[in-house]
Design an enzyme around this catalytic site. Structure first.
Site, short mmCIF file in Angstrom:
data_model
loop_
_atom_site.label_atom_id
_atom_site.label_comp_id
_atom_site.label_asym_id
_atom_site.label_seq_id
_atom_site.Cartn_x
_atom_site.Cartn_y
_atom_site.Cartn_z
CB ILE A 1 -0.91 0.05 1.26
CG1 ILE A 1 -1.63 -1.28 1.45
CG2 ILE A 1 -1.90 1.20 1.17
CD1 ILE A 1 -2.36 -1.38 2.79
CE LYS B 1 4.51 -3.28 9.48
NZ LYS B 1 3.69 -4.47 9.36
CD GLU C 1 8.20 -9.01 10.95
OE1 GLU C 1 9.38 -8.70 11.04
OE2 GLU C 1 7.54 -8.86 9.91
N1 HSE Z 1 4.91 -9.51 9.84
C1 HSE Z 1 4.37 -8.34 9.24
C2 HSE Z 1 2.88 -8.48 9.15
C3 HSE Z 1 4.89 -8.13 7.84
O1 HSE Z 1 2.35 -9.54 9.47
O2 HSE Z 1 2.22 -7.52 8.78
C4 HSE Z 1 5.67 -6.92 7.58
O3 HSE Z 1 5.86 -6.05 8.61
#
Ligand code: HSE
Length: 442
Positions: A137, A206, A191
């Site tokens: 996105i 994030k 992850e």
């Molecule tokens: N492990 C992360 C998720 C992927 O499940 O969104 C990328 O940050």
């Protein structure tokens, strides 16, 4: 034919393979879109033997990161190894050598952002990190460029595909947490350390990045209040549905009169809201700006090709800027580095909102009165109560929804309730966001 831009890729894992595949297979399309030739000159990984499922010219594969960092003809260094070290050292060295850097490494930016953004500004190189948030996105570009005319009041989102996948499976199929997590891991979303996904850390990384972009302030991981989803029980999913809500792991940054709220926690949102419909590994980002109003972006937040798509978008931007002489046109964080302002953070105790409590209590007369007495004395007004099950002296769930209350009072109430003799298990608390639907006024 336009200028040739040379890129070196470090990390040939899930995302690296997606990015490499796009760069190798779509070179004509990229040339058409950017007016430059983007050449994937080198791919470095410890494993350059296993097939990634598409042809790779063997001469570009290497185990030696020096052959990227020491190559003066390499314009772009793509870091997709993840983790803090040695990623930090390699990224800083690439910047110091004048290479533009593209990374998907949200942990690195959320932890060492100060140092890395500062170095990029000092050495005059571009730092692209679209792939670090929201997978495919284009959320970074949206905030940096598309929403530049706005003061953002709210930045909210479902930013972790694994957690959303787990909650969706638990809600729709009533399966156990562990089974859903195992499936997410098998599908390559999770992850390496699943705690990052389920304890809200990856979401918080994030949110750090989104908040820096949205508010033009340096933000650290320690600025974020974080709760994960691992304590949620099927009972909470059940009660949420009964009250007309869905539980989502939300990242919330809100510019309130007390400052900027920065929090990640399981949240009940009305089941008719579009965010509640975002299922599986999909992510969504919801913005409220003073000029644009509400904006919702939706798409795949993880996975090989979507995240590879975001990496290549950054590579294409740098290639265009090199060939047109427009490097530095947009600062890495949108706000020029010397214009960043200190973060005015609102502490979690100042939060005001509605709450869901699930108390585990022994089923005796007056228990309800004692619980509501403590809440009432602290000014917490109850909107609904439900008791589940019945059994003399056995443990039952008492669920309460509150009207708007202060987090500080809620914490005090829970402290007092926690020491009551009738409490038979841990109390579950979930914050409620009574979001209006997108077409209602803000
Ligand atoms: N492990 C992360 C998720 C992927 O499940 O969104 C990328 O940050």
């Amino acid at each position: 034919m336009g200028k040739t831009i040379n890129a070196g890729l470090l990390g040939f894992g899930t995302v690296g393979s997606g990015a490499a595949r796009i760069l190798l297979e779509k070179s004509e399309l990229l040339e058409q879109h950017t007016g430059t030739t983007i050449r994937l000159a080198r791919i470095c990984d410890t494993d350059i033997v296993s097939s990634r499922g598409f042809p790779v010219p063997p001469e570009i594969l290497t185990n030696d990161v020096r052959s990227l960092l020491d190559d003066p003809t390499l314009d772009i260094f793509i870091e997709l190894i993840g983790g803090l070290e040695p990623a930090r050292t390699f990224v800083l060295e690439a910047i110091q050598k004048g290479k533009h850097v593209i990374t998907a490494n949200k942990a690195l930016l959320a932890t060492h952002g100060d140092e890395i953004f500062d170095a990029a500004a000092r050495y005059g190189v571009e730092l692209g990190f679209e792939a670090s948030v929201g997978g495919g996105i284009p959320v970074v570009k949206t905030v940096k460029e598309g929403l530049v005319a706005n003061r953002l009041h709210t930045v909210m989102g479902i930013m972790n595909g694994t957690a959303n996948y787990i909650l969706t499976r638990m809600t729709e199929e009533e399966i156990a947490f562990q089974e859903a997590l195992a499936d997410a891991q098998r599908l390559g979303y999770a992850e390496a350390d699943p705690a990052y996904d389920i304890e809200g850390i990856n979401t918080a990384h994030k949110l750090v990045i989104m908040a820096m972009l949205a508010f033009g302030a340096p933000v650290k991981l320690s600025d974020i209040y974080i709760e994960g989803i691992s304590k949620l029980s099927p009972l909470d999913i059940f009660f949420a549905k009964e009250f007309g809500y869905r539980i989502k792991l939300l990242a919330i940054a809100r510019n309130s009169c007390d400052g900027i709220e920065l929090r990640v926690h399981p949240t009940m949102i009305p089941s008719e809201h579009l965010l509640a419909q975002v299922g599986g590994v999909y992510n969504a980002f919801y913005f409220i700006g003073d000029s644009v109003g509400k904006v919702l972006l939706y798409g795949l937040g993880a996975g090989q090709m979507p995240t590879g798509s975001a990496v290549v978008a950054d590579v294409a931007d740098v290639a265009r800027n090199i060939s047109r002489g427009t490097l530095g046109k947009v600062a890495s964080l949108g706000t020029p580095h010397d214009m960043l302002k200190p973060l005015r953070k609102s502490p979690i105790d100042s939060l005001k909102g509605c709450y869901y409590f699930r108390f585990s209590v022994v089923d005796r007369p007056k228990v309800l009165a004692r619980l509501s007495g403590i809440l009432g004395d602290l000014g917490i007004s109850i909107a609904s109560v439900v008791q589940n099950g019945r059994g003399k002296e056995s443990s039952v769930s008492v669920v309460m929804l509150t009207h708007e209350a202060h987090e500080a009072q809620v914490r005090e109430a829970l402290r007092q309730i926690g020491s009551m003799d009738v409490i038979s298990g841990e109390t579950m608390v979930i914050r409620i966001e009574n979001l209006k639907t997108l077409d209602e006024n803000i």
